[in-house]
Design a protein around this motif. Structure first.
Motif, short mmCIF file in Angstrom:
data_model
loop_
_atom_site.label_atom_id
_atom_site.label_comp_id
_atom_site.label_asym_id
_atom_site.label_seq_id
_atom_site.Cartn_x
_atom_site.Cartn_y
_atom_site.Cartn_z
N ALA A 1 -0.84 8.28 -5.06
CA ALA A 1 -1.93 9.20 -4.75
C ALA A 1 -1.41 10.60 -4.48
O ALA A 1 -2.07 11.60 -4.79
CB ALA A 1 -2.71 8.68 -3.55
N LYS A 2 -0.22 10.69 -3.94
CA LYS A 2 0.37 11.99 -3.59
C LYS A 2 1.12 12.62 -4.75
O LYS A 2 1.10 13.85 -4.91
CB LYS A 2 1.30 11.82 -2.40
CG LYS A 2 1.87 13.14 -1.87
CD LYS A 2 2.71 12.90 -0.62
CE LYS A 2 3.25 14.22 -0.07
NZ LYS A 2 4.07 13.99 1.16
N LEU B 1 0.81 -1.22 0.00
CA LEU B 1 0.00 0.00 0.00
C LEU B 1 0.84 1.27 0.00
O LEU B 1 0.35 2.34 -0.37
CB LEU B 1 -0.94 0.00 1.20
CG LEU B 1 -2.03 -1.08 1.17
CD1 LEU B 1 -2.75 -1.14 2.51
CD2 LEU B 1 -3.03 -0.83 0.05
N ASP B 2 2.11 1.17 0.39
CA ASP B 2 2.95 2.37 0.41
C ASP B 2 3.10 2.97 -0.97
O ASP B 2 3.12 4.20 -1.13
CB ASP B 2 4.34 2.04 0.98
CG ASP B 2 4.33 1.91 2.49
OD1 ASP B 2 3.33 2.35 3.12
OD2 ASP B 2 5.30 1.37 3.04
N TYR B 3 3.20 2.12 -1.99
CA TYR B 3 3.33 2.66 -3.35
C TYR B 3 2.02 3.29 -3.81
O TYR B 3 2.02 4.28 -4.54
CB TYR B 3 3.79 1.56 -4.31
CG TYR B 3 3.98 2.05 -5.74
CD1 TYR B 3 4.45 3.34 -6.00
CD2 TYR B 3 3.68 1.24 -6.82
CE1 TYR B 3 4.60 3.79 -7.29
CE2 TYR B 3 3.83 1.68 -8.13
CZ TYR B 3 4.29 2.97 -8.36
OH TYR B 3 4.44 3.42 -9.64
N VAL B 4 0.90 2.74 -3.37
CA VAL B 4 -0.39 3.36 -3.68
C VAL B 4 -0.44 4.76 -3.06
O VAL B 4 -0.87 5.73 -3.71
CB VAL B 4 -1.56 2.51 -3.16
CG1 VAL B 4 -2.90 3.21 -3.42
CG2 VAL B 4 -1.56 1.13 -3.81
N ALA C 1 -5.85 4.04 1.07
CA ALA C 1 -4.48 4.47 0.76
C ALA C 1 -4.44 5.54 -0.32
O ALA C 1 -3.37 6.09 -0.60
CB ALA C 1 -3.65 3.27 0.33
N GLY C 2 -5.59 5.81 -0.95
CA GLY C 2 -5.65 6.90 -1.91
C GLY C 2 -6.05 6.54 -3.32
O GLY C 2 -6.14 7.41 -4.18
N ALA D 1 -4.91 1.08 -9.23
CA ALA D 1 -4.30 0.10 -8.33
C ALA D 1 -4.67 -1.29 -8.82
O ALA D 1 -5.82 -1.57 -9.16
CB ALA D 1 -4.81 0.31 -6.90
N ILE D 2 -3.69 -2.20 -8.85
CA ILE D 2 -3.91 -3.51 -9.43
C ILE D 2 -3.07 -4.56 -8.71
O ILE D 2 -2.01 -4.25 -8.16
CB ILE D 2 -3.56 -3.50 -10.95
CG1 ILE D 2 -3.86 -4.86 -11.59
CG2 ILE D 2 -2.11 -3.09 -11.18
CD1 ILE D 2 -3.73 -4.84 -13.12
#
Length: 213
Positions: free
Chosen positions: A156-157, A149-152, A180-181, A165-166
């Protein structure tokens, strides 16, 4: 005609091996009836002629439904059927080469697995990116390790273009991806392998909407 990536919550990808023996037309028609507005054709183990005919069918179905149609990898087939765009991976043709073939009006999506690839895809002119695999997945061969989820959250930022997201996303974990965005999530086996596709789409959509509050 300029094609644009739709503002939508669910991105669907076909997979004949996970569709419970149902035809491609049956599965995609159900997805479209459920309100899915972007469908990617991804079938890795079929002859080119069969893929061409199936993409012609999906182009007709998506046009009738007012949905966006993306072809995975095969730029030639995307052009032959007048798809809205093409999606490529890190090992496929670079964005510049794809753009030279499909023109300025079509959508190009790129799979990314980390911040550097995201920044590169944006710089090269991609219209959207895939962000993942968020969780472990078995629906694609030779997939990289889950990015989590950190990459999501990073996408998002920092992403200036839409992202999807996949990877391993299901009804039971999609809320965490939205939290997570992510505003658009791709589900493969969860949708095409559902007993009742329309009901599954409705349940996933409701879960996403609740998580977004």
């Amino acid at each position: 005609m300029q094609r644009t990536f739709p503002t939508t919550d669910i991105y669907a990808i076909t997979d004949n091996n996970l569709s419970l023996g149902r035809s491609l037309e049956h599965v995609v028609s159900a997805l479209l009836r459920a309100g899915v507005r972007i469908v990617q054709y991804r079938e890795k183990d079929k002859d080119a002629g069969i893929m061409l005919e199936e993409c012609r069918l999906l182009r007709r179905l998506t046009q009738e439904a007012g949905a966006c149609f993306i072809v995975n990898d095969h730029v030639d087939i995307a052009l032959l059927v007048d798809a809205d765009g093409v999606h490529v991976g890190q090992e496929d043709l670079p964005v510049a080469a794809v753009r030279s073939l499909v023109g300025a009006e079509r959508i190009i999506g790129v799979s990314t697995h980390g911040p550097n690839q995201l920044a590169q895809a944006i710089a090269q002119g991609a219209n959207y990116v895939g962000v993942g695999p968020v969780f472990a997945t078995n629906t694609k061969k030779n997939v990289c390790a889950p990015v989590g989820l950190d990459y999501v959250r990073h996408a998002a930022k920092h992403s200036s273009i839409p992202f999807v997201a996949i990877g391993g996303i299901k009804e039971h974990n999609v809320a965490s991806v939205v939290a997570a965005g992510a505003t658009c999530c791709c589900l493969v086996s969860e949708l095409v392998g559902a007993d009742t596709i329309e009901e599954k789409v409705a349940h996933v959509r409701a879960t996403m909407a609740q998580a977004d509050k």
